[in-house]
Design a protein around this motif. Structure first.
Motif, PDB file in Angstrom:
ATOM      1  N   SER A 128      38.068  27.950  44.597  1.00  0.00           N
ATOM      2  CA  SER A 128      38.523  28.803  45.690  1.00  0.00           C
ATOM      3  C   SER A 128      39.105  30.112  45.153  1.00  0.00           C
ATOM      4  O   SER A 128      39.182  31.100  45.859  1.00  0.00           O
ATOM      5  CB  SER A 128      39.559  28.077  46.551  1.00  0.00           C
ATOM      6  OG  SER A 128      40.612  27.634  45.740  1.00  0.00           O
ATOM      7  N   ARG A 129      39.532  30.104  43.902  1.00  0.00           N
ATOM      8  CA  ARG A 129      39.993  31.341  43.277  1.00  0.00           C
ATOM      9  C   ARG A 129      39.092  31.634  42.099  1.00  0.00           C
ATOM     10  O   ARG A 129      38.718  30.722  41.360  1.00  0.00           O
ATOM     11  CB  ARG A 129      41.407  31.158  42.745  1.00  0.00           C
ATOM     12  CG  ARG A 129      42.485  31.705  43.658  1.00  0.00           C
ATOM     13  CD  ARG A 129      43.848  31.347  43.110  1.00  0.00           C
ATOM     14  NE  ARG A 129      44.110  32.066  41.854  1.00  0.00           N
ATOM     15  CZ  ARG A 129      44.505  33.328  41.788  1.00  0.00           C
ATOM     16  NH1 ARG A 129      44.672  34.026  42.878  1.00  0.00           N
ATOM     17  NH2 ARG A 129      44.725  33.916  40.639  1.00  0.00           N
ATOM     18  N   SER A 130      38.731  32.899  41.930  1.00  0.00           N
ATOM     19  CA  SER A 130      37.874  33.218  40.802  1.00  0.00           C
ATOM     20  C   SER A 130      38.272  34.562  40.223  1.00  0.00           C
ATOM     21  O   SER A 130      38.435  35.545  40.943  1.00  0.00           O
ATOM     22  CB  SER A 130      36.412  33.244  41.249  1.00  0.00           C
ATOM     23  OG  SER A 130      36.314  33.789  42.538  1.00  0.00           O
ATOM     24  N   LEU A 131      38.463  34.574  38.920  1.00  0.00           N
ATOM     25  CA  LEU A 131      38.812  35.807  38.214  1.00  0.00           C
ATOM     26  C   LEU A 131      37.810  36.010  37.090  1.00  0.00           C
ATOM     27  O   LEU A 131      37.377  35.050  36.453  1.00  0.00           O
ATOM     28  CB  LEU A 131      40.216  35.689  37.604  1.00  0.00           C
ATOM     29  CG  LEU A 131      41.384  35.561  38.581  1.00  0.00           C
ATOM     30  CD1 LEU A 131      42.681  35.362  37.822  1.00  0.00           C
ATOM     31  CD2 LEU A 131      41.469  36.788  39.476  1.00  0.00           C
ATOM     32  N   CYS A 132      37.431  37.287  36.849  1.00  0.00           N
ATOM     33  CA  CYS A 132      36.486  37.581  35.777  1.00  0.00           C
ATOM     34  C   CYS A 132      37.124  37.258  34.433  1.00  0.00           C
ATOM     35  O   CYS A 132      36.441  36.896  33.481  1.00  0.00           O
ATOM     36  CB  CYS A 132      36.037  39.030  35.844  1.00  0.00           C
ATOM     37  SG  CYS A 132      37.377  40.210  35.608  1.00  0.00           S
ATOM     38  N   ALA A 133      38.455  37.369  34.367  1.00  0.00           N
ATOM     39  CA  ALA A 133      39.204  37.016  33.168  1.00  0.00           C
ATOM     40  C   ALA A 133      40.623  36.737  33.617  1.00  0.00           C
ATOM     41  O   ALA A 133      41.092  37.337  34.583  1.00  0.00           O
ATOM     42  CB  ALA A 133      39.194  38.158  32.158  1.00  0.00           C
ATOM     43  N   GLU A 134      41.298  35.829  32.933  1.00  0.00           N
ATOM     44  CA  GLU A 134      42.668  35.470  33.317  1.00  0.00           C
ATOM     45  C   GLU A 134      43.533  36.715  33.466  1.00  0.00           C
ATOM     46  O   GLU A 134      44.384  36.800  34.330  1.00  0.00           O
ATOM     47  CB  GLU A 134      43.272  34.570  32.229  1.00  0.00           C
ATOM     48  CG  GLU A 134      43.669  33.165  32.648  1.00  0.00           C
ATOM     49  CD  GLU A 134      43.762  32.903  34.139  1.00  0.00           C
ATOM     50  OE1 GLU A 134      44.778  33.329  34.710  1.00  0.00           O
ATOM     51  OE2 GLU A 134      42.859  32.285  34.730  1.00  0.00           O
ATOM     52  N   ASN A 135      43.306  37.692  32.576  1.00  0.00           N
ATOM     53  CA  ASN A 135      44.151  38.882  32.576  1.00  0.00           C
ATOM     54  C   ASN A 135      43.486  40.075  33.265  1.00  0.00           C
ATOM     55  O   ASN A 135      43.787  41.215  32.955  1.00  0.00           O
ATOM     56  CB  ASN A 135      44.548  39.235  31.142  1.00  0.00           C
ATOM     57  CG  ASN A 135      43.333  39.536  30.278  1.00  0.00           C
ATOM     58  OD1 ASN A 135      42.196  39.348  30.742  1.00  0.00           O
ATOM     59  ND2 ASN A 135      43.535  39.975  29.052  1.00  0.00           N
ATOM     60  N   CYS A 136      42.549  39.801  34.191  1.00  0.00           N
ATOM     61  CA  CYS A 136      41.907  40.911  34.921  1.00  0.00           C
ATOM     62  C   CYS A 136      42.999  41.768  35.539  1.00  0.00           C
ATOM     63  O   CYS A 136      43.904  41.267  36.205  1.00  0.00           O
ATOM     64  CB  CYS A 136      41.004  40.369  36.022  1.00  0.00           C
ATOM     65  SG  CYS A 136      40.405  41.667  37.114  1.00  0.00           S
ATOM     66  N   LYS A 137      42.905  43.088  35.324  1.00  0.00           N
ATOM     67  CA  LYS A 137      43.964  43.985  35.815  1.00  0.00           C
ATOM     68  C   LYS A 137      43.724  44.463  37.242  1.00  0.00           C
ATOM     69  O   LYS A 137      44.588  45.064  37.860  1.00  0.00           O
ATOM     70  CB  LYS A 137      44.088  45.197  34.879  1.00  0.00           C
ATOM     71  CG  LYS A 137      44.449  44.828  33.445  1.00  0.00           C
ATOM     72  CD  LYS A 137      44.840  46.088  32.677  1.00  0.00           C
ATOM     73  CE  LYS A 137      45.081  45.846  31.199  1.00  0.00           C
ATOM     74  NZ  LYS A 137      43.826  45.898  30.413  1.00  0.00           N
ATOM     75  N   GLY A 138      42.512  44.254  37.751  1.00  0.00           N
ATOM     76  CA  GLY A 138      42.238  44.642  39.136  1.00  0.00           C
ATOM     77  C   GLY A 138      42.264  46.141  39.350  1.00  0.00           C
ATOM     78  O   GLY A 138      42.132  46.924  38.402  1.00  0.00           O
ATOM     79  N   PHE A 139      42.416  46.540  40.607  1.00  0.00           N
ATOM     80  CA  PHE A 139      42.420  47.958  40.943  1.00  0.00           C
ATOM     81  C   PHE A 139      43.840  48.509  40.966  1.00  0.00           C
ATOM     82  O   PHE A 139      44.782  47.826  41.352  1.00  0.00           O
ATOM     83  CB  PHE A 139      41.790  48.172  42.319  1.00  0.00           C
ATOM     84  CG  PHE A 139      40.352  47.771  42.391  1.00  0.00           C
ATOM     85  CD1 PHE A 139      39.375  48.503  41.707  1.00  0.00           C
ATOM     86  CD2 PHE A 139      39.968  46.652  43.114  1.00  0.00           C
ATOM     87  CE1 PHE A 139      38.042  48.128  41.769  1.00  0.00           C
ATOM     88  CE2 PHE A 139      38.637  46.273  43.171  1.00  0.00           C
ATOM     89  CZ  PHE A 139      37.667  47.010  42.496  1.00  0.00           C
ATOM     90  N   CYS A 140      43.960  49.772  40.613  1.00  0.00           N
ATOM     91  CA  CYS A 140      45.268  50.436  40.681  1.00  0.00           C
ATOM     92  C   CYS A 140      45.633  50.621  42.157  1.00  0.00           C
ATOM     93  O   CYS A 140      44.831  51.147  42.930  1.00  0.00           O
ATOM     94  CB  CYS A 140      45.188  51.797  39.998  1.00  0.00           C
ATOM     95  SG  CYS A 140      46.628  52.832  40.328  1.00  0.00           S
ATOM     96  N   PRO A 141      46.824  50.205  42.573  1.00  0.00           N
ATOM     97  CA  PRO A 141      47.209  50.348  43.982  1.00  0.00           C
ATOM     98  C   PRO A 141      47.421  51.811  44.380  1.00  0.00           C
ATOM     99  O   PRO A 141      47.417  52.143  45.559  1.00  0.00           O
ATOM    100  CB  PRO A 141      48.522  49.559  44.075  1.00  0.00           C
ATOM    101  CG  PRO A 141      49.029  49.409  42.684  1.00  0.00           C
ATOM    102  CD  PRO A 141      47.850  49.525  41.758  1.00  0.00           C
ATOM    103  N   THR A 142      47.562  52.674  43.405  1.00  0.00           N
ATOM    104  CA  THR A 142      47.821  54.085  43.702  1.00  0.00           C
ATOM    105  C   THR A 142      46.525  54.886  43.828  1.00  0.00           C
ATOM    106  O   THR A 142      46.274  55.532  44.838  1.00  0.00           O
ATOM    107  CB  THR A 142      48.711  54.717  42.604  1.00  0.00           C
ATOM    108  OG1 THR A 142      49.870  53.903  42.450  1.00  0.00           O
ATOM    109  CG2 THR A 142      49.111  56.135  42.979  1.00  0.00           C
ATOM    110  N   CYS A 143      45.654  54.817  42.785  1.00  0.00           N
ATOM    111  CA  CYS A 143      44.445  55.653  42.819  1.00  0.00           C
ATOM    112  C   CYS A 143      43.172  54.846  43.048  1.00  0.00           C
ATOM    113  O   CYS A 143      42.104  55.416  43.250  1.00  0.00           O
ATOM    114  CB  CYS A 143      44.322  56.450  41.513  1.00  0.00           C
ATOM    115  SG  CYS A 143      43.841  55.429  40.104  1.00  0.00           S
ATOM    116  N   GLY A 144      43.255  53.533  43.010  1.00  0.00           N
ATOM    117  CA  GLY A 144      42.078  52.722  43.291  1.00  0.00           C
ATOM    118  C   GLY A 144      41.137  52.535  42.120  1.00  0.00           C
ATOM    119  O   GLY A 144      40.080  51.917  42.269  1.00  0.00           O
ATOM    120  N   ALA A 145      41.503  53.060  40.940  1.00  0.00           N
ATOM    121  CA  ALA A 145      40.618  52.907  39.776  1.00  0.00           C
ATOM    122  C   ALA A 145      40.629  51.457  39.289  1.00  0.00           C
ATOM    123  O   ALA A 145      41.611  50.747  39.466  1.00  0.00           O
ATOM    124  CB  ALA A 145      41.094  53.818  38.653  1.00  0.00           C
TER     125      ALA A 145
END
Ligand code: ZN
Ligand code: ZN
Length: 173
Positions: A128-145
């Protein structure tokens, strides 16, 4: 593929079926198929109950929960199912169900839909949860990068609420 119980010989049958990705609609927006699916197993009828032992193989695709990168999840799982016909189930409804019996599925008493079994088992096998890597940093909440691609340079203003709660504890608030 549907198996008609009336056609079983001595109440038993082996089955096997392969599907191209487009042939199985999982009905779940999160999960798509990235390869052919194969399912095989044995079906056995005993009175009003039907038992299935089987195995399903496929390649499922989901997006990383944080950065939306597509992830391919190989699925190879064994399953054991038990079905009881709807009429029989109604009759037994007032009897307290044990935990074992809670996993019993109700069916029409006539056919088992192998396509449905395949879909259910694939969805059960996908976490039910999936991450590309345990430490995936995701998107920046400010600029979306995508922060996995490098530091975007934005200041980290927002504190993760989980850390904020911890900080309050430490500060004695
Ligand atoms: Zn990710
Ligand atoms: Zn940024």
């Amino acid at each position: 593929m549907r198996i008609e119980l009336a056609n079983l010989e001595d109440g038993r049958r082996d089955f096997e079926k392969a599907y191209q990705p487009a042939e199985l609609d999982l009905g779940d927006e999160r999960v798509t198929l990235c390869g052919p699916t194969s399912i095989s197993g044995k079906i056995r009828q005993a009175g009003t109950e039907v038992f299935i032992d089987g195995h399903v193989d496929t390649c499922a695709q989901v997006d990383c929960d944080r950065c939306l990168k597509p992830l391919q999840i190989p699925v190879s799982s064994d399953f054991e199912l038990e079905y009881i016909s709807g009429g029989e189930y109604e009759g037994n409804r007032n009897v307290a169900l044990t935990e074992d019996e809670m996993s019993v599925s109700v069916f029409d008493g006539e056919t088992i839909d192998v396509d449905e079994v395949a879909k259910e088992q694939i969805l059960l096998a996908v976490p039910s949860r999936s991450l590309c890597a345990e430490n995936c940093k995701g998107f920046c909440p400010t600029c979306g990068a995508n922060r996995n691609a490098g530091d975007c340079g934005c200041e980290e203003k927002e504190i993760d609420p989980r850390w904020a709660a911890l900080k309050n504890l430490v500060d004695g608030k």
